[in-house]
Design a protein around this motif. Structure first.
Motif, PDB file in Angstrom:
ATOM      1  N   SER A   1      28.302  61.839   4.452  1.00 62.40           N
ATOM      2  CA  SER A   1      27.939  60.856   5.481  1.00 62.40           C
ATOM      3  C   SER A   1      26.632  60.159   5.147  1.00 62.40           C
ATOM      4  CB  SER A   1      27.855  61.514   6.857  1.00 62.40           C
ATOM      5  OG  SER A   1      26.756  62.389   6.934  1.00 62.40           O
ATOM      6  N   TRP A   2      25.792  60.807   4.366  1.00 62.67           N
ATOM      7  CA  TRP A   2      24.519  60.213   3.954  1.00 62.67           C
ATOM      8  C   TRP A   2      24.714  59.204   2.824  1.00 62.67           C
ATOM      9  CZ3 TRP A   2      21.169  61.895  -0.388  1.00 62.67           C
ATOM     10  CH2 TRP A   2      19.929  61.269  -0.364  1.00 62.67           C
ATOM     11  N   ILE A   3      25.623  59.522   1.880  1.00 65.82           N
ATOM     12  CA  ILE A   3      25.807  58.682   0.699  1.00 65.82           C
ATOM     13  C   ILE A   3      26.805  57.556   0.940  1.00 65.82           C
ATOM     14  CG2 ILE A   3      26.707  58.685  -1.673  1.00 65.82           C
ATOM     15  CD1 ILE A   3      25.456  61.402  -2.056  1.00 65.82           C
ATOM     16  N   VAL A   4      27.925  57.850   1.578  1.00 69.28           N
ATOM     17  CA  VAL A   4      29.004  56.874   1.739  1.00 69.28           C
ATOM     18  C   VAL A   4      28.768  56.079   3.028  1.00 69.28           C
ATOM     19  CG1 VAL A   4      31.495  56.560   1.939  1.00 69.28           C
ATOM     20  CG2 VAL A   4      30.586  58.403   0.516  1.00 69.28           C
ATOM     21  N   GLY A   5      28.709  54.771   2.891  1.00 71.00           N
ATOM     22  CA  GLY A   5      28.417  53.910   4.030  1.00 71.00           C
ATOM     23  C   GLY A   5      29.496  53.909   5.103  1.00 71.00           C
ATOM     24  N   GLY A   6      30.732  54.162   4.770  1.00 72.23           N
ATOM     25  CA  GLY A   6      31.819  54.112   5.735  1.00 72.23           C
ATOM     26  C   GLY A   6      32.039  55.400   6.508  1.00 72.23           C
ATOM     27  N   ILE A   7      31.226  56.415   6.256  1.00 73.75           N
ATOM     28  CA  ILE A   7      31.337  57.678   6.983  1.00 73.75           C
ATOM     29  C   ILE A   7      30.117  57.795   7.879  1.00 73.75           C
ATOM     30  CG2 ILE A   7      31.447  60.186   6.791  1.00 73.75           C
ATOM     31  CD1 ILE A   7      32.773  59.847   4.090  1.00 73.75           C
ATOM     32  N   THR A   8      30.365  57.873   9.183  1.00 71.49           N
ATOM     33  CA  THR A   8      29.255  57.935  10.130  1.00 71.49           C
ATOM     34  C   THR A   8      29.309  59.222  10.933  1.00 71.49           C
ATOM     35  OG1 THR A   8      30.536  56.698  11.772  1.00 71.49           O
ATOM     36  CG2 THR A   8      29.061  55.439  10.369  1.00 71.49           C
ATOM     37  N   LEU A   9      28.153  59.777  11.124  1.00 66.67           N
ATOM     38  CA  LEU A   9      27.964  60.973  11.929  1.00 66.67           C
ATOM     39  C   LEU A   9      26.898  60.624  12.954  1.00 66.67           C
ATOM     40  CD1 LEU A   9      28.485  64.064  12.272  1.00 66.67           C
ATOM     41  CD2 LEU A   9      26.532  64.394  10.788  1.00 66.67           C
ATOM     42  N   GLU A  10      27.293  60.588  14.219  1.00 61.07           N
ATOM     43  CA  GLU A  10      26.381  60.126  15.255  1.00 61.07           C
ATOM     44  C   GLU A  10      25.900  61.286  16.107  1.00 61.07           C
ATOM     45  OE1 GLU A  10      28.535  57.176  17.398  1.00 61.07           O
ATOM     46  OE2 GLU A  10      28.936  56.001  15.604  1.00 61.07           O
ATOM     47  N   GLY A  11      24.750  61.066  16.706  1.00 60.50           N
ATOM     48  CA  GLY A  11      24.160  62.030  17.616  1.00 60.50           C
ATOM     49  C   GLY A  11      22.784  61.544  18.010  1.00 60.50           C
ATOM     50  N   SER A  12      22.402  61.779  19.257  1.00 58.79           N
ATOM     51  CA  SER A  12      21.133  61.257  19.750  1.00 58.79           C
ATOM     52  C   SER A  12      19.942  62.053  19.218  1.00 58.79           C
ATOM     53  CB  SER A  12      21.119  61.243  21.272  1.00 58.79           C
ATOM     54  OG  SER A  12      21.404  62.539  21.771  1.00 58.79           O
ATOM     55  N   THR A  13      20.133  63.328  18.935  1.00 60.82           N
ATOM     56  CA  THR A  13      19.049  64.160  18.410  1.00 60.82           C
ATOM     57  C   THR A  13      19.522  64.871  17.150  1.00 60.82           C
ATOM     58  OG1 THR A  13      19.726  66.097  19.683  1.00 60.82           O
ATOM     59  CG2 THR A  13      18.180  64.572  20.756  1.00 60.82           C
TER      60      THR A  13
END
Length: 128
Positions: A19-31
């Protein structure tokens, strides 16, 4: 039990790197804590998908895997990542893979990170 925890953490690390390297993979979270919890949930789902669905798909596509000299395994890994993204979407977990290209690159990153972790971790904790 220790082996299961090691596999879960290794999958979480591999998914975090993807998720850090590939732009199309997102991991969301407020904290940060929320992101880590989301990552552990996604790693558990990814582990179940790889343990239940992947062997069946590999068995059914075995002739094509042989024909492509194993390159189809990257496509299967990408499909497992897309399936994980779909399941997490249904469970309202904030993990998304945007398209097959991102899934293919993500599967490649997860495979490489998994290989590196297998080299570092004990033998009994092999990662997918």
């Amino acid at each position: 039990m220790t082996n299961l925890i090691i596999k879960l953490l290794a999958n979480a690390v591999a998914l975090a790197v993807a998720s850090w390297i590939v732009g199309g993979i997102t991991l969301e979270g407020s904290t940060t804590g929320r992101r880590v919890l989301t990552l552990l949930i996604v790693a558990a789902i990814f582990g179940v998908v790889n343990a239940v669905v992947k062997p069946v798909v590999k068995l059914l596509s075995l002739p094509f895997i042989i024909l492509t000299l194993g390159l189809l395994l990257f496509v299967i890994n990408a499909l497992m990542l897309l399936l994980t993204s779909w399941i997490t979407g249904k469970l309202d977990v904030q993990f998304h893979v945007n398209g097959f290209g991102a899934a293919l690159l993500g599967a490649l990153v997860i495979t490489v990170v998994g290989m590196l972790l297998n080299a570092v971790l004990p033998d009994r904790a092999e990662i997918n």
